[in-house]
Design an enzyme around this catalytic site. Structure first.
Site, PDB file in Angstrom:
ATOM      1  N   LYS A  83       0.789  -1.364   0.121  1.00  0.00           N
ATOM      2  CA  LYS A  83       0.038   0.009  -0.086  1.00  0.00           C
ATOM      3  C   LYS A  83       0.916   1.090   0.041  1.00  0.00           C
ATOM      4  CE  LYS A  83      -4.512   0.511   2.284  1.00  0.00           C
ATOM      5  NZ  LYS A  83      -5.078   0.524   3.347  1.00  0.00           N
TER       6      LYS A  83
HETATM    7  C1  E4P Z   1      -8.395   0.788   3.383  1.00  0.00           C
HETATM    8  O1  E4P Z   1      -7.600   0.207   2.809  1.00  0.00           O
HETATM    9  C2  E4P Z   1      -8.483   2.114   4.183  1.00  0.00           C
HETATM   10  O2  E4P Z   1      -7.414   2.234   4.798  1.00  0.00           O
HETATM   11  C3  E4P Z   1      -9.562   2.235   4.985  1.00  0.00           C
HETATM   12  O3  E4P Z   1     -10.704   1.553   4.411  1.00  0.00           O
HETATM   13  C4  E4P Z   1      -9.667   3.555   5.531  1.00  0.00           C
HETATM   14  O4  E4P Z   1     -10.923   3.708   6.340  1.00  0.00           O
HETATM   15  P1  E4P Z   1     -11.209   4.544   7.527  1.00  0.00           P
HETATM   16  O5  E4P Z   1     -11.922   5.850   6.702  1.00  0.00           O
HETATM   17  O6  E4P Z   1     -12.432   4.047   8.204  1.00  0.00           O
HETATM   18  O7  E4P Z   1      -9.896   4.848   8.233  1.00  0.00           O
END
Ligand code: E4P
Length: 214
Positions: A83
């Protein structure tokens, strides 16, 4: 449509597996911060437990740091997707990691043009954060629709991974728009199965069964 679980919690991953509702996992530093185990041991367990890609996020901010970290992260499991944050340095890293055949997920995407850049750099996945956009009175799903349209216009192979999902309507709209993946908190996955008329109908059938001659 693929369902990824947005979690670093092993118990949730195992439960979702039992339901057959997990095609992958996304994690981030905030999700690891909620768990008590050290992140690397936990990441190894998550990779073993998950029947599909597991996104692990880099911490470095420069392309060089991200690339070096990515090459370490992929040693954690064969299903690791790295990521990378949506920055210019991040794009440089994605470009190089694509050349190295390392899968990437470009995260923190809030605008269709950011997604276009990520796709041009060769990202495997791009993650628009719908819940965080909605919270600022911007339409997260509109952004997803625009990304899906752009990728279709140009036959990009980058998959749209709808992230920051808050409720079942996000999942429904992602499915209607044709997003390849939604990464969903486990609580929302469970909510998808529920309907009051299902509960009511089941209650009636059970009561009526008591009256059936046996
Ligand atoms: C996933 O890859 C993201 O990091 C996640 O969905 C972020 O979600 P949040 O806005 O609940 O932190």
């Amino acid at each position: 449509m693929k369902f990824f679980l947005d979690t670093a919690n092993l118990d949730e991953i195992r439960q979702a597996k039992d339901y057959g509702l997990i095609d992958g996992v996304t994690t981030n530093p905030s999700l690891f911060a909620r768990e008590s185990e050290d992140w690397r041991t936990l990441a190894e367990k998550i990779c073993r437990e998950t029947p599909g890609p597991v996104s692990l996020e880099v911490i470095g901010q420069s392309a060089g740091e991200m690339i070096a970290e990515a090459n370490e992260l992929v040693k954690i499991g064969p299903n690791v997707v790295v990521k990378i944050p949506m920055t210019l340095e991040g794009l440089k890293a994605v470009n190089e990691l694509t050349a190295q055949a390392i899968d990437t997920n470009v995260t923190l995407v809030f605008h269709p043009l950011q997604a276009l850049l990520a796709a041009k750099a060769g990202a495997t996945f791009v993650s628009p954060f719908v819940g965080r956009l909605d919270a600022l009175a911007q339409d997260g799903m509109e952004v997803v629709g625009q990304i899906v349209a752009i990728f279709k216009n140009y036959d990009f192979r980058t998959q749209v991974l709808v992230a920051s999902v808050r409720h079942p309507m996000h999942v429904l709209e992602a499915a209607l728009l044709g997003a390849e993946v939604a990464t969903i908190p486990f609580a929302v996955v469970k909510e998808l199965s529920r309907h009051p008329l299902t509960d009511k109908g089941l209650e009636i059938f059970m009561k009526d069964w008591e009256k059936v001659k046996k």
